[in-house]
Design an enzyme around this catalytic site. Structure first.
Site, PDB file in Angstrom:
ATOM      1  N   SER A  24       0.773  -1.150   0.477  1.00  0.00           N
ATOM      2  CA  SER A  24      -0.014   0.288   0.058  1.00  0.00           C
ATOM      3  C   SER A  24       1.002   1.238   0.411  1.00  0.00           C
ATOM      4  O   SER A  24       1.457   1.678  -0.841  1.00  0.00           O
ATOM      5  CB  SER A  24      -1.050  -0.131   0.923  1.00  0.00           C
ATOM      6  OG  SER A  24      -1.895   0.676   1.002  1.00  0.00           O
ATOM      7  N   ASP A  50      -2.757   6.541  -3.280  1.00  0.00           N
ATOM      8  CA  ASP A  50      -1.571   5.645  -2.773  1.00  0.00           C
ATOM      9  C   ASP A  50      -1.184   4.510  -4.136  1.00  0.00           C
ATOM     10  O   ASP A  50      -1.786   4.051  -4.885  1.00  0.00           O
ATOM     11  CB  ASP A  50      -1.654   5.268  -1.890  1.00  0.00           C
ATOM     12  CG  ASP A  50      -2.693   4.023  -1.893  1.00  0.00           C
ATOM     13  OD1 ASP A  50      -4.125   3.805  -2.789  1.00  0.00           O
ATOM     14  OD2 ASP A  50      -3.072   3.317  -0.497  1.00  0.00           O
ATOM     15  N   ASP A  73      -1.232   1.197  -4.017  1.00  0.00           N
ATOM     16  CA  ASP A  73      -2.496   0.262  -4.848  1.00  0.00           C
ATOM     17  C   ASP A  73      -3.819   0.943  -5.318  1.00  0.00           C
ATOM     18  O   ASP A  73      -4.444  -0.173  -5.694  1.00  0.00           O
ATOM     19  CB  ASP A  73      -2.356  -0.942  -3.726  1.00  0.00           C
ATOM     20  CG  ASP A  73      -3.055  -0.911  -2.307  1.00  0.00           C
ATOM     21  OD1 ASP A  73      -3.190   0.254  -1.865  1.00  0.00           O
ATOM     22  OD2 ASP A  73      -3.754  -1.549  -2.060  1.00  0.00           O
ATOM     23  N   ASP A 124      -6.107   1.742  -4.077  1.00  0.00           N
ATOM     24  CA  ASP A 124      -7.387   1.818  -3.125  1.00  0.00           C
ATOM     25  C   ASP A 124      -7.475   2.653  -1.878  1.00  0.00           C
ATOM     26  O   ASP A 124      -8.939   2.889  -1.439  1.00  0.00           O
ATOM     27  CB  ASP A 124      -7.073   0.703  -1.871  1.00  0.00           C
ATOM     28  CG  ASP A 124      -6.588   0.307  -0.783  1.00  0.00           C
ATOM     29  OD1 ASP A 124      -5.506   1.553  -0.466  1.00  0.00           O
ATOM     30  OD2 ASP A 124      -6.387  -0.433  -0.028  1.00  0.00           O
TER      31      ASP A 124
END
Length: 461
Positions: free
Chosen positions: A106, A253, A255, A257
Protein backbone atom coordinates in the site's frame (compact mmCIF):
# COMPACT_ATOMS: atom_id res chain seq x y z
CA UNK A 1 -5.49 -9.60 14.37
CA UNK A 2 -3.43 -12.66 13.50
CA UNK A 3 0.22 -13.52 13.98
CA UNK A 4 1.18 -12.70 10.39
CA UNK A 5 -1.88 -11.08 8.84
CA UNK A 6 -2.87 -7.68 10.22
CA UNK A 7 -5.86 -5.56 9.23
CA UNK A 8 -4.49 -5.20 5.70
CA UNK A 9 -2.68 -8.44 4.92
CA UNK A 10 0.71 -10.00 5.67
CA UNK A 11 3.07 -7.05 5.52
CA UNK A 12 6.77 -6.63 6.21
CA UNK A 13 10.16 -5.80 4.76
CA UNK A 14 10.82 -7.95 1.71
CA UNK A 15 13.08 -10.92 2.49
CA UNK A 16 13.31 -9.95 6.16
CA UNK A 17 10.06 -10.68 7.97
CA UNK A 18 8.17 -11.39 4.73
CA UNK A 19 10.08 -13.79 2.49
CA UNK A 20 9.67 -15.62 -0.79
CA UNK A 21 9.29 -18.80 1.25
CA UNK A 22 6.32 -17.28 3.08
CA UNK A 23 4.74 -16.45 -0.27
CA UNK A 24 5.31 -19.96 -1.62
CA UNK A 25 3.65 -21.48 1.45
CA UNK A 26 0.70 -19.09 1.21
CA UNK A 27 0.29 -20.20 -2.40
CA UNK A 28 0.62 -23.87 -1.45
CA UNK A 29 -2.11 -23.56 1.15
CA UNK A 30 -4.57 -21.52 -0.92
CA UNK A 31 -4.18 -23.73 -3.99
CA UNK A 32 -4.73 -26.87 -1.94
CA UNK A 33 -7.51 -25.50 0.25
CA UNK A 34 -9.71 -24.11 -2.52
CA UNK A 35 -9.19 -27.17 -4.72
CA UNK A 36 -10.24 -29.32 -1.76
CA UNK A 37 -13.33 -27.15 -1.18
CA UNK A 38 -14.31 -27.48 -4.81
CA UNK A 39 -13.94 -31.25 -4.82
CA UNK A 40 -15.75 -31.71 -1.53
CA UNK A 41 -18.71 -29.74 -2.83
CA UNK A 42 -18.94 -31.92 -5.92
CA UNK A 43 -17.15 -29.55 -8.27
CA UNK A 44 -14.69 -30.50 -10.95
CA UNK A 45 -11.41 -29.01 -12.05
CA UNK A 46 -8.81 -26.89 -10.28
CA UNK A 47 -9.31 -23.87 -8.08
CA UNK A 48 -9.01 -20.55 -9.95
CA UNK A 49 -7.09 -17.80 -8.16
CA UNK A 50 -6.42 -14.31 -9.55
CA UNK A 51 -3.28 -12.32 -8.66
CA UNK A 52 -2.32 -8.67 -9.02
CA UNK A 53 0.75 -6.75 -7.94
CA UNK A 54 2.03 -3.20 -7.50
CA UNK A 55 5.23 -1.73 -8.92
CA UNK A 56 7.72 -2.66 -6.16
CA UNK A 57 10.86 -4.46 -7.26
CA UNK A 58 10.06 -7.34 -4.88
CA UNK A 59 6.53 -7.80 -6.24
CA UNK A 60 7.85 -10.00 -9.05
CA UNK A 61 9.60 -12.28 -6.56
CA UNK A 62 6.45 -12.67 -4.48
CA UNK A 63 4.29 -13.16 -7.57
CA UNK A 64 6.46 -16.00 -8.86
CA UNK A 65 6.67 -17.60 -5.41
CA UNK A 66 2.91 -17.47 -4.94
CA UNK A 67 2.33 -18.90 -8.40
CA UNK A 68 4.80 -21.71 -7.71
CA UNK A 69 2.89 -22.66 -4.58
CA UNK A 70 -0.52 -22.39 -6.22
CA UNK A 71 0.21 -24.56 -9.25
CA UNK A 72 2.16 -27.08 -7.14
CA UNK A 73 -1.04 -27.56 -5.15
CA UNK A 74 -3.15 -27.97 -8.28
CA UNK A 75 -4.69 -24.51 -8.68
CA UNK A 76 -4.69 -22.33 -11.80
CA UNK A 77 -3.16 -18.88 -11.28
CA UNK A 78 -4.53 -15.97 -13.35
CA UNK A 79 -2.18 -12.99 -13.59
CA UNK A 80 -3.47 -9.43 -13.85
CA UNK A 81 0.13 -8.14 -13.63
CA UNK A 82 0.55 -4.57 -12.32
CA UNK A 83 -2.88 -3.44 -11.22
CA UNK A 84 -4.79 -2.00 -8.28
CA UNK A 85 -6.14 -3.76 -5.20
CA UNK A 86 -9.76 -2.84 -6.06
CA UNK A 87 -9.33 -4.30 -9.54
CA UNK A 88 -8.36 -7.67 -8.03
CA UNK A 89 -11.45 -7.50 -5.81
CA UNK A 90 -13.63 -6.61 -8.82
CA UNK A 91 -12.29 -9.42 -10.99
CA UNK A 92 -12.55 -11.99 -8.17
CA UNK A 93 -16.16 -10.96 -7.54
CA UNK A 94 -17.40 -10.71 -11.12
CA UNK A 95 -15.54 -13.58 -12.81
CA UNK A 96 -16.19 -16.44 -10.40
CA UNK A 97 -12.72 -16.83 -8.92
CA UNK A 98 -12.28 -18.82 -5.73
CA UNK A 99 -10.15 -16.03 -4.24
CA UNK A 100 -7.80 -13.22 -5.16
CA UNK A 101 -4.32 -12.15 -4.04
CA UNK A 102 -2.85 -8.65 -4.18
CA UNK A 103 0.88 -8.16 -3.71
CA UNK A 104 1.37 -4.72 -2.19
CA UNK A 105 2.36 -2.84 0.93
CA UNK A 106 0.00 0.00 0.00
CA UNK A 107 1.48 3.35 1.13
CA UNK A 108 4.65 1.85 2.66
CA UNK A 109 8.12 2.45 1.13
CA UNK A 110 9.41 0.29 -1.72
CA UNK A 111 11.42 -2.09 0.44
CA UNK A 112 8.28 -3.28 2.22
CA UNK A 113 5.74 -5.52 0.60
CA UNK A 114 2.62 -7.44 1.52
CA UNK A 115 0.20 -10.20 0.60
CA UNK A 116 -3.48 -9.25 0.73
CA UNK A 117 -6.03 -12.05 0.46
CA UNK A 118 -9.46 -11.46 -1.05
CA UNK A 119 -12.36 -13.93 -1.01
CA UNK A 120 -14.57 -14.87 -3.94
CA UNK A 121 -16.99 -12.05 -3.11
CA UNK A 122 -14.26 -9.44 -3.57
CA UNK A 123 -14.01 -8.85 0.19
CA UNK A 124 -11.07 -9.15 2.54
CA UNK A 125 -10.48 -12.79 3.35
CA UNK A 126 -12.52 -14.45 6.11
CA UNK A 127 -10.69 -14.70 9.44
CA UNK A 128 -11.31 -18.45 9.55
CA UNK A 129 -9.26 -18.94 6.37
CA UNK A 130 -6.58 -16.49 7.54
CA UNK A 131 -6.21 -18.57 10.71
CA UNK A 132 -5.66 -21.70 8.64
CA UNK A 133 -3.04 -19.98 6.49
CA UNK A 134 -1.18 -18.88 9.62
CA UNK A 135 -1.40 -22.36 11.14
CA UNK A 136 0.13 -23.83 7.97
CA UNK A 137 2.94 -21.25 8.06
CA UNK A 138 3.65 -22.39 11.63
CA UNK A 139 3.52 -26.08 10.73
CA UNK A 140 0.46 -27.24 12.67
CA UNK A 141 -2.48 -27.21 10.30
CA UNK A 142 -5.79 -28.86 11.12
CA UNK A 143 -8.41 -28.76 8.37
CA UNK A 144 -11.18 -30.96 7.01
CA UNK A 145 -11.24 -33.01 10.19
CA UNK A 146 -7.59 -34.00 10.42
CA UNK A 147 -4.06 -32.74 11.04
CA UNK A 148 -1.72 -32.09 8.10
CA UNK A 149 2.03 -32.21 8.61
CA UNK A 150 2.49 -31.40 4.94
CA UNK A 151 0.13 -30.75 2.05
CA UNK A 152 0.05 -33.19 -0.86
CA UNK A 153 1.61 -32.02 -4.12
CA UNK A 154 -0.41 -32.14 -7.30
CA UNK A 155 0.76 -34.82 -9.76
CA UNK A 156 0.56 -35.39 -13.49
CA UNK A 157 -2.55 -33.83 -15.02
CA UNK A 158 -3.62 -32.19 -11.73
CA UNK A 159 -0.66 -29.78 -11.66
CA UNK A 160 -1.96 -26.24 -12.12
CA UNK A 161 -1.16 -23.71 -14.82
CA UNK A 162 -0.55 -19.98 -15.15
CA UNK A 163 -2.89 -17.86 -17.28
CA UNK A 164 -2.25 -14.32 -18.52
CA UNK A 165 -5.40 -12.45 -17.52
CA UNK A 166 -4.73 -8.83 -18.44
CA UNK A 167 -8.19 -8.89 -20.01
CA UNK A 168 -9.64 -8.87 -16.48
CA UNK A 169 -7.85 -5.62 -15.70
CA UNK A 170 -9.17 -4.13 -18.94
CA UNK A 171 -12.73 -5.09 -18.00
CA UNK A 172 -12.24 -3.33 -14.68
CA UNK A 173 -11.15 -0.18 -16.53
CA UNK A 174 -14.27 -0.44 -18.68
CA UNK A 175 -16.38 -0.80 -15.56
CA UNK A 176 -14.96 2.41 -14.08
CA UNK A 177 -15.61 4.28 -17.31
CA UNK A 178 -19.20 3.02 -17.33
CA UNK A 179 -19.77 4.68 -13.93
CA UNK A 180 -19.09 8.14 -15.33
CA UNK A 181 -22.50 9.84 -15.44
CA UNK A 182 -21.18 13.14 -16.78
CA UNK A 183 -18.69 14.20 -19.41
CA UNK A 184 -15.51 15.67 -17.96
CA UNK A 185 -14.88 17.69 -21.11
CA UNK A 186 -13.35 21.06 -20.36
CA UNK A 187 -12.20 20.04 -16.86
CA UNK A 188 -8.47 20.08 -16.09
CA UNK A 189 -7.72 17.20 -13.76
CA UNK A 190 -4.43 16.39 -12.06
CA UNK A 191 -3.57 12.81 -11.06
CA UNK A 192 -0.74 11.76 -8.73
CA UNK A 193 -0.27 8.03 -9.29
CA UNK A 194 2.41 7.59 -6.58
CA UNK A 195 4.53 5.64 -9.10
CA UNK A 196 2.27 2.76 -8.13
CA UNK A 197 -0.55 0.57 -9.34
CA UNK A 198 -2.67 3.32 -10.88
CA UNK A 199 0.05 4.59 -13.21
CA UNK A 200 -1.32 2.76 -16.28
CA UNK A 201 -5.02 2.83 -15.35
CA UNK A 202 -6.17 6.18 -13.94
CA UNK A 203 -5.29 8.41 -16.88
CA UNK A 204 -7.03 6.15 -19.38
CA UNK A 205 -10.25 6.37 -17.35
CA UNK A 206 -10.22 10.17 -17.13
CA UNK A 207 -9.21 10.54 -20.77
CA UNK A 208 -12.09 8.29 -21.84
CA UNK A 209 -14.52 10.53 -19.92
CA UNK A 210 -13.25 13.64 -21.70
CA UNK A 211 -11.04 15.28 -19.08
CA UNK A 212 -7.89 17.19 -19.92
CA UNK A 213 -5.68 14.97 -17.77
CA UNK A 214 -2.36 15.98 -16.26
CA UNK A 215 -0.33 13.25 -14.55
CA UNK A 216 2.61 13.20 -12.15
CA UNK A 217 4.49 10.30 -10.55
CA UNK A 218 3.56 7.79 -13.22
CA UNK A 219 7.07 6.50 -14.03
CA UNK A 220 7.63 3.54 -11.67
CA UNK A 221 11.12 2.08 -11.50
CA UNK A 222 10.63 -0.46 -8.71
CA UNK A 223 12.08 1.84 -6.06
CA UNK A 224 10.11 5.09 -6.24
CA UNK A 225 6.61 3.90 -5.26
CA UNK A 226 5.18 6.39 -2.72
CA UNK A 227 8.52 8.24 -2.57
CA UNK A 228 7.60 11.92 -2.11
CA UNK A 229 4.47 11.07 -4.08
CA UNK A 230 0.84 10.09 -3.80
CA UNK A 231 -1.69 10.47 -1.02
CA UNK A 232 0.91 10.33 1.78
CA UNK A 233 2.95 13.19 0.23
CA UNK A 234 0.20 15.34 -1.18
CA UNK A 235 2.17 18.59 -1.11
CA UNK A 236 3.52 17.73 -4.58
CA UNK A 237 0.01 17.53 -6.04
CA UNK A 238 -0.91 20.80 -4.31
CA UNK A 239 1.92 22.60 -6.10
CA UNK A 240 1.07 20.86 -9.36
CA UNK A 241 -2.58 21.95 -9.24
CA UNK A 242 -1.69 25.56 -8.48
CA UNK A 243 1.20 25.80 -10.95
CA UNK A 244 -0.94 24.47 -13.80
CA UNK A 245 -4.24 26.16 -12.91
CA UNK A 246 -6.06 22.83 -12.63
CA UNK A 247 -9.68 22.46 -11.56
CA UNK A 248 -9.02 19.55 -9.22
CA UNK A 249 -6.36 17.00 -8.30
CA UNK A 250 -6.53 13.40 -7.05
CA UNK A 251 -3.73 11.54 -5.26
CA UNK A 252 -3.66 7.75 -4.92
CA UNK A 253 -1.48 5.49 -2.78
CA UNK A 254 0.70 2.61 -3.94
CA UNK A 255 -2.11 0.13 -4.62
CA UNK A 256 -4.76 2.79 -5.37
CA UNK A 257 -7.31 1.74 -2.77
CA UNK A 258 -7.30 5.24 -1.29
CA UNK A 259 -7.67 8.74 -2.65
CA UNK A 260 -7.15 12.24 -1.31
CA UNK A 261 -8.02 15.38 -3.27
CA UNK A 262 -6.75 18.89 -3.83
CA UNK A 263 -9.24 21.62 -4.70
CA UNK A 264 -8.66 24.37 -7.26
CA UNK A 265 -7.21 26.62 -4.54
CA UNK A 266 -4.61 24.06 -3.45
CA UNK A 267 -6.42 22.97 -0.28
CA UNK A 268 -6.17 19.31 0.77
CA UNK A 269 -9.48 17.44 0.80
CA UNK A 270 -9.27 14.45 3.17
CA UNK A 271 -11.30 11.28 3.37
CA UNK A 272 -13.52 12.96 5.96
CA UNK A 273 -14.23 15.79 3.52
CA UNK A 274 -15.13 13.20 0.89
CA UNK A 275 -17.55 11.48 3.29
CA UNK A 276 -19.12 14.87 4.03
CA UNK A 277 -19.46 15.84 0.36
CA UNK A 278 -20.85 12.54 -0.86
CA UNK A 279 -22.94 11.90 2.25
CA UNK A 280 -24.68 15.24 1.75
CA UNK A 281 -25.10 14.53 -1.97
CA UNK A 282 -26.70 11.15 -1.24
CA UNK A 283 -29.01 12.56 1.43
CA UNK A 284 -30.17 15.35 -0.86
CA UNK A 285 -31.19 12.70 -3.42
CA UNK A 286 -32.73 10.34 -0.82
CA UNK A 287 -30.04 7.75 -1.61
CA UNK A 288 -28.42 7.55 1.83
CA UNK A 289 -29.77 4.25 3.15
CA UNK A 290 -30.32 4.22 6.92
CA UNK A 291 -29.42 7.94 6.81
CA UNK A 292 -26.01 6.81 8.09
CA UNK A 293 -22.38 7.27 7.05
CA UNK A 294 -19.87 4.79 8.51
CA UNK A 295 -16.66 6.33 9.90
CA UNK A 296 -13.79 5.17 12.12
CA UNK A 297 -12.70 6.46 15.51
CA UNK A 298 -10.03 8.52 13.69
CA UNK A 299 -12.56 10.70 11.87
CA UNK A 300 -12.50 14.40 12.66
CA UNK A 301 -14.73 16.12 15.24
CA UNK A 302 -15.67 18.58 12.53
CA UNK A 303 -17.19 15.84 10.42
CA UNK A 304 -19.58 14.82 13.19
CA UNK A 305 -20.57 18.44 13.84
CA UNK A 306 -21.27 18.90 10.13
CA UNK A 307 -23.33 15.70 9.98
CA UNK A 308 -25.30 16.81 13.04
CA UNK A 309 -26.21 20.03 11.25
CA UNK A 310 -27.30 18.09 8.17
CA UNK A 311 -29.30 15.57 10.18
CA UNK A 312 -27.09 12.68 9.03
CA UNK A 313 -26.39 9.84 11.47
CA UNK A 314 -22.96 8.22 11.73
CA UNK A 315 -21.37 5.06 13.05
CA UNK A 316 -17.81 4.71 14.38
CA UNK A 317 -15.78 1.54 13.87
CA UNK A 318 -12.23 0.49 14.72
CA UNK A 319 -9.55 1.84 12.36
CA UNK A 320 -9.32 -0.15 9.14
CA UNK A 321 -11.48 -0.20 6.02
CA UNK A 322 -12.06 -3.89 6.77
CA UNK A 323 -14.09 -2.93 9.85
CA UNK A 324 -15.91 -0.17 7.97
CA UNK A 325 -16.96 -2.63 5.27
CA UNK A 326 -18.04 -5.29 7.77
CA UNK A 327 -20.30 -2.75 9.49
CA UNK A 328 -21.73 -1.65 6.15
CA UNK A 329 -22.54 -5.24 5.20
CA UNK A 330 -24.29 -5.87 8.55
CA UNK A 331 -26.41 -2.75 8.35
CA UNK A 332 -26.90 -2.07 4.65
CA UNK A 333 -25.17 1.32 4.74
CA UNK A 334 -23.98 2.56 1.36
CA UNK A 335 -21.17 4.98 2.26
CA UNK A 336 -18.25 4.66 4.64
CA UNK A 337 -14.55 5.22 4.97
CA UNK A 338 -11.50 6.62 6.66
CA UNK A 339 -9.85 10.01 6.91
CA UNK A 340 -6.84 8.51 5.09
CA UNK A 341 -8.90 8.21 1.91
CA UNK A 342 -10.18 4.62 2.00
CA UNK A 343 -13.75 5.31 0.86
CA UNK A 344 -16.22 2.50 0.23
CA UNK A 345 -19.21 2.94 -2.06
CA UNK A 346 -20.84 -0.42 -1.39
CA UNK A 347 -23.24 -0.18 -4.34
CA UNK A 348 -20.27 -0.18 -6.71
CA UNK A 349 -17.35 -1.89 -4.95
CA UNK A 350 -16.49 -4.25 -2.11
CA UNK A 351 -13.34 -2.39 -1.06
CA UNK A 352 -11.89 1.10 -1.02
CA UNK A 353 -11.15 2.25 -4.57
CA UNK A 354 -9.17 5.43 -5.15
CA UNK A 355 -10.06 5.89 -8.81
CA UNK A 356 -13.75 5.22 -8.13
CA UNK A 357 -13.61 7.77 -5.31
CA UNK A 358 -12.21 10.42 -7.63
CA UNK A 359 -14.95 9.67 -10.18
CA UNK A 360 -17.60 10.10 -7.48
CA UNK A 361 -16.17 13.48 -6.45
CA UNK A 362 -16.19 14.52 -10.11
CA UNK A 363 -19.84 13.42 -10.28
CA UNK A 364 -20.81 15.76 -7.44
CA UNK A 365 -18.83 18.65 -8.94
CA UNK A 366 -20.60 18.19 -12.28
CA UNK A 367 -24.06 17.61 -10.77
CA UNK A 368 -23.78 20.65 -8.51
CA UNK A 369 -21.87 22.74 -11.06
CA UNK A 370 -19.58 23.81 -8.23
CA UNK A 371 -15.82 23.69 -7.65
CA UNK A 372 -14.51 21.33 -5.00
CA UNK A 373 -13.72 24.17 -2.58
CA UNK A 374 -17.39 25.18 -2.58
CA UNK A 375 -18.54 21.62 -1.94
CA UNK A 376 -16.44 21.56 1.24
CA UNK A 377 -18.25 24.54 2.78
CA UNK A 378 -20.07 23.60 5.96
CA UNK A 379 -17.29 21.32 7.20
CA UNK A 380 -14.73 22.84 9.58
CA UNK A 381 -11.76 20.54 10.09
CA UNK A 382 -10.44 20.44 13.67
CA UNK A 383 -6.63 20.47 14.02
CA UNK A 384 -5.12 17.03 14.56
CA UNK A 385 -1.60 15.91 15.36
CA UNK A 386 -0.67 12.29 14.82
CA UNK A 387 2.67 10.98 16.07
CA UNK A 388 3.88 7.50 15.16
CA UNK A 389 6.15 5.98 17.81
CA UNK A 390 8.08 2.94 16.55
CA UNK A 391 8.20 0.36 19.35
CA UNK A 392 9.50 -3.14 20.07
CA UNK A 393 6.22 -4.40 21.56
CA UNK A 394 2.97 -2.63 20.64
CA UNK A 395 0.73 -4.41 23.14
CA UNK A 396 3.11 -3.93 26.06
CA UNK A 397 3.65 -0.25 25.28
CA UNK A 398 -0.06 0.49 25.11
CA UNK A 399 -0.85 -1.53 28.26
CA UNK A 400 1.90 0.06 30.34
CA UNK A 401 0.34 1.68 33.47
CA UNK A 402 2.42 4.85 33.11
CA UNK A 403 1.41 5.24 29.46
CA UNK A 404 -2.24 4.72 30.37
CA UNK A 405 -1.92 7.26 33.19
CA UNK A 406 -0.46 9.80 30.75
CA UNK A 407 -3.37 9.22 28.37
CA UNK A 408 -5.89 9.60 31.21
CA UNK A 409 -4.26 12.86 32.27
CA UNK A 410 -4.52 14.30 28.75
CA UNK A 411 -8.13 13.15 28.49
CA UNK A 412 -8.97 14.98 31.71
CA UNK A 413 -7.18 18.15 30.61
CA UNK A 414 -8.93 18.22 27.22
CA UNK A 415 -12.40 17.62 28.67
CA UNK A 416 -15.02 18.17 25.96
CA UNK A 417 -12.77 20.46 23.91
CA UNK A 418 -10.91 17.62 22.21
CA UNK A 419 -9.78 14.03 22.48
CA UNK A 420 -6.76 11.74 22.52
CA UNK A 421 -6.59 8.36 20.79
CA UNK A 422 -3.70 5.94 21.33
CA UNK A 423 -3.76 2.73 19.29
CA UNK A 424 -1.60 0.05 17.76
CA UNK A 425 -0.97 0.15 14.03
CA UNK A 426 -2.42 -2.84 12.24
CA UNK A 427 0.39 -2.91 9.68
CA UNK A 428 3.57 -1.59 11.33
CA UNK A 429 5.44 -1.91 14.69
CA UNK A 430 4.06 1.48 15.67
CA UNK A 431 1.93 3.08 18.40
CA UNK A 432 -0.11 5.94 16.96
CA UNK A 433 -0.77 8.88 19.30
CA UNK A 434 -3.40 11.27 17.98
CA UNK A 435 -4.73 14.42 19.66
CA UNK A 436 -7.53 16.55 18.29
CA UNK A 437 -8.39 19.98 19.69
CA UNK A 438 -9.35 23.47 18.65
CA UNK A 439 -5.71 24.63 18.65
CA UNK A 440 -2.76 23.05 16.81
CA UNK A 441 -0.29 23.90 19.56
CA UNK A 442 -2.43 22.11 22.14
CA UNK A 443 -2.51 19.02 19.93
CA UNK A 444 1.26 19.05 19.56
CA UNK A 445 1.82 19.54 23.28
CA UNK A 446 -0.26 16.55 24.30
CA UNK A 447 0.99 14.15 21.60
CA UNK A 448 4.58 15.00 22.61
CA UNK A 449 3.65 14.44 26.25
CA UNK A 450 2.34 10.91 25.74
CA UNK A 451 4.98 9.92 23.18
CA UNK A 452 7.69 11.00 25.63
CA UNK A 453 6.35 8.57 28.26
CA UNK A 454 6.43 5.69 25.75
CA UNK A 455 10.05 6.51 24.96
CA UNK A 456 11.03 6.97 28.59
CA UNK A 457 9.70 3.50 29.44
CA UNK A 458 12.13 1.96 26.93
CA UNK A 459 9.70 0.65 24.35
CA UNK A 460 11.17 2.45 21.35
CA UNK A 461 13.42 0.77 18.83
Amino acid sequence: MGKYFGTDGFRGEANCNLTADHAYKVGRFLGWYYTQLKRRSGGDGPARIVIGKDTRRSSYMFEYSLVGGLVASGADAYLLHVTTTPSVAYVARTEGFDCGIMISASHNPYYDNGIKLINGFGEKMDESVISLVEAYLDGHLEAFGRAWEELPLAKRDTIGRTVDHVAGRNRYIGYLISLGLYSFKGTKVGLDCANGSSWNIAKSVFDALGAKTYVINAEPDGYNINRDAGSTHIEGLRRFVLDNGLDVGFAYDGDADRCLCVDEKGNVVTGDHILYIYGKYMKDRSKLLNNTVVTTVMSNFGLYKAFDELGIDYAKTAVGDKYVYEYMMRTGCRLGGEQSGHIIFSKYASTGDGILTSLKIMEVMKARKQPLSELCRGFTFYPQVLQNVRVTDKAAAQADPDVQAAVAEVTAQLGDTGRILVRESGTEPVIRVMVEAEDQAVCQKYTDQVAAVIRQKGYTV
